[in-house]
Design a protein around this motif. Structure first.
Motif, PDB file in Angstrom:
ATOM      1  N   GLU A  47     -16.575  53.703  61.612  1.00 51.27           N
ATOM      2  CA  GLU A  47     -16.367  54.407  60.542  1.00 51.27           C
ATOM      3  C   GLU A  47     -17.572  54.546  59.712  1.00 51.27           C
ATOM      4  N   ASN A  48     -18.258  55.574  59.638  1.00 50.96           N
ATOM      5  CA  ASN A  48     -19.438  55.856  58.864  1.00 50.96           C
ATOM      6  C   ASN A  48     -19.729  55.162  57.445  1.00 50.96           C
ATOM      7  N   ALA A  49     -18.471  55.453  56.739  1.00 56.21           N
ATOM      8  CA  ALA A  49     -18.230  54.976  55.315  1.00 56.21           C
ATOM      9  C   ALA A  49     -18.849  53.465  55.126  1.00 56.21           C
ATOM     10  N   LEU A  50     -18.161  52.621  56.003  1.00 59.78           N
ATOM     11  CA  LEU A  50     -18.359  51.335  56.139  1.00 59.78           C
ATOM     12  C   LEU A  50     -19.885  50.824  56.278  1.00 59.78           C
ATOM     13  N   GLU A  74     -30.949  58.958  46.057  1.00 60.98           N
ATOM     14  CA  GLU A  74     -29.943  59.757  45.549  1.00 60.98           C
ATOM     15  C   GLU A  74     -29.902  61.147  46.380  1.00 60.98           C
ATOM     16  N   LYS A  75     -30.975  61.629  46.720  1.00 63.17           N
ATOM     17  CA  LYS A  75     -30.935  62.834  47.270  1.00 63.17           C
ATOM     18  C   LYS A  75     -30.565  62.882  48.824  1.00 63.17           C
ATOM     19  N   LEU A  76     -30.680  61.375  49.251  1.00 65.46           N
ATOM     20  CA  LEU A  76     -30.009  61.228  50.583  1.00 65.46           C
ATOM     21  C   LEU A  76     -28.656  60.834  50.509  1.00 65.46           C
ATOM     22  N   GLY A  77     -28.212  60.976  49.457  1.00 60.00           N
ATOM     23  CA  GLY A  77     -26.429  60.625  49.487  1.00 60.00           C
ATOM     24  C   GLY A  77     -26.243  59.249  49.219  1.00 60.00           C
TER      25      GLY A  77
ATOM     26  N   GLU B   5     -20.254  63.461  53.042  1.00 59.38           N
ATOM     27  CA  GLU B   5     -21.120  62.041  52.961  1.00 59.38           C
ATOM     28  C   GLU B   5     -22.120  62.192  54.071  1.00 59.38           C
ATOM     29  N   THR B   6     -23.351  61.390  53.691  1.00 66.12           N
ATOM     30  CA  THR B   6     -24.358  61.798  54.713  1.00 66.12           C
ATOM     31  C   THR B   6     -24.125  60.570  55.677  1.00 66.12           C
ATOM     32  N   ALA B   7     -24.682  60.865  56.649  1.00 65.84           N
ATOM     33  CA  ALA B   7     -24.430  59.912  58.204  1.00 65.84           C
ATOM     34  C   ALA B   7     -25.529  59.900  58.984  1.00 65.84           C
ATOM     35  N   LEU B   8     -25.502  58.872  59.707  1.00 66.65           N
ATOM     36  CA  LEU B   8     -26.888  58.743  60.686  1.00 66.65           C
ATOM     37  C   LEU B   8     -26.163  58.612  62.099  1.00 66.65           C
ATOM     38  N   ALA B   9     -26.656  59.127  63.196  1.00 63.53           N
ATOM     39  CA  ALA B   9     -26.505  58.988  64.317  1.00 63.53           C
ATOM     40  C   ALA B   9     -27.766  58.729  65.122  1.00 63.53           C
ATOM     41  N   PHE B  10     -27.620  58.258  66.385  1.00 64.41           N
ATOM     42  CA  PHE B  10     -28.730  57.959  67.284  1.00 64.41           C
ATOM     43  C   PHE B  10     -28.463  58.419  68.700  1.00 64.41           C
ATOM     44  N   PHE B  63     -27.468  63.461  58.785  1.00 61.83           N
ATOM     45  CA  PHE B  63     -26.684  64.655  58.802  1.00 61.83           C
ATOM     46  C   PHE B  63     -25.464  64.715  57.637  1.00 61.83           C
ATOM     47  N   TYR B  64     -25.036  65.790  57.290  1.00 56.55           N
ATOM     48  CA  TYR B  64     -23.769  65.680  56.677  1.00 56.55           C
ATOM     49  C   TYR B  64     -22.756  66.854  57.028  1.00 56.55           C
ATOM     50  N   ILE B  65     -21.417  66.755  56.868  1.00 52.97           N
ATOM     51  CA  ILE B  65     -20.666  67.960  57.003  1.00 52.97           C
ATOM     52  C   ILE B  65     -20.273  68.337  55.753  1.00 52.97           C
TER      53      ILE B  65
END
Lengths: 89, 102
Positions: A47-50, A74-77, B5-10, B63-65
């Motif tokens: 879960e990315n949010a966590l 902030e610009k990176l969320g 939501e911004t997210a990181l993947a590798f 990235f983000y959706i």
């Protein structure tokens, strides 16, 4: 699952990234941050949010070592994860 | 991942040869229609990257959706979006067809 039919006229148009490319981390300077993030994901069913604190830490590592252009968090969320300290620049 | 939501993947790449390799990667998103909502903030792609002999590197994508994904009725049954990369060895003078990117 969608069918395997391929209507040949549609093709995928790649778009370049908004903020450009990451240089490669040849010396693994930020590897430990990446490992912490991956462990967090595995512990939290991906879960990315966590795991946003860990991903923020990884990107901060890159910015500190010139492996990523400096961007305000902030610009990176990550606006909600900032301490309340004033912005550096 | 939640839209917006911004997210990181590798990803990981290894050069198993004993010569340096200069490569460039491009990506693909399935399902096709979800691709328009996929926004890369930063990635390792589109620029040549050099991998030394036996080198293995982590390759991040940030990235983000797009939140509009959640409003699109065609996306109602899409709960899995797959991003894949292909790493090509760059040849001299080769240009990837990337319109408008310098």
């Amino acid at each position: 699952m969608s069918t395997a039919m391929n209507f040949g006229s549609k093709s995928f148009q790649p778009r370049p990234p908004d903020k450009g490319s990451f240089p490669l981390d040849h010396f693994g300077e930020c590897r430990s941050f990446k490992e912490k993030f991956m462990k967090c994901l595995r512990d939290n069913k991906f879960e990315n949010a966590l795991c946003r604190k860990e991903s923020k830490a990884y990107l901060e590592c890159r910015m500190e070592r010139q492996l990523m252009a400096q961007e305000p968090l902030e610009k990176l969320g990550f606006g909600d994860l900032i301490d309340g300290k004033p912005e550096k620049n | 991942v939640v839209p917006g939501e911004t997210a990181l993947a590798f990803y990981k790449a290894k050069n198993p040869t004993d010569k340096p390799v200069i490569g460039i990667s491009t990506y693909n998103v399935v399902p096709f229609e979800a691709g328009q909502y996929f926004n890369k903030i930063q990635c390792f792609c589109f620029e040549e990257q050099r991998l030394n002999p036996q080198e293995e590197v982590d390759m991040p994508v940030f990235f983000y959706i797009d939140p509009e994904f959640a409003e699109d009725p065609r996306m109602v049954n899409v709960d899995l979006i797959t991003l894949s990369y292909t790493f090509f060895e760059a040849k001299e003078g080769q240009q990837l067809p990337v319109p408008g990117y310098n």
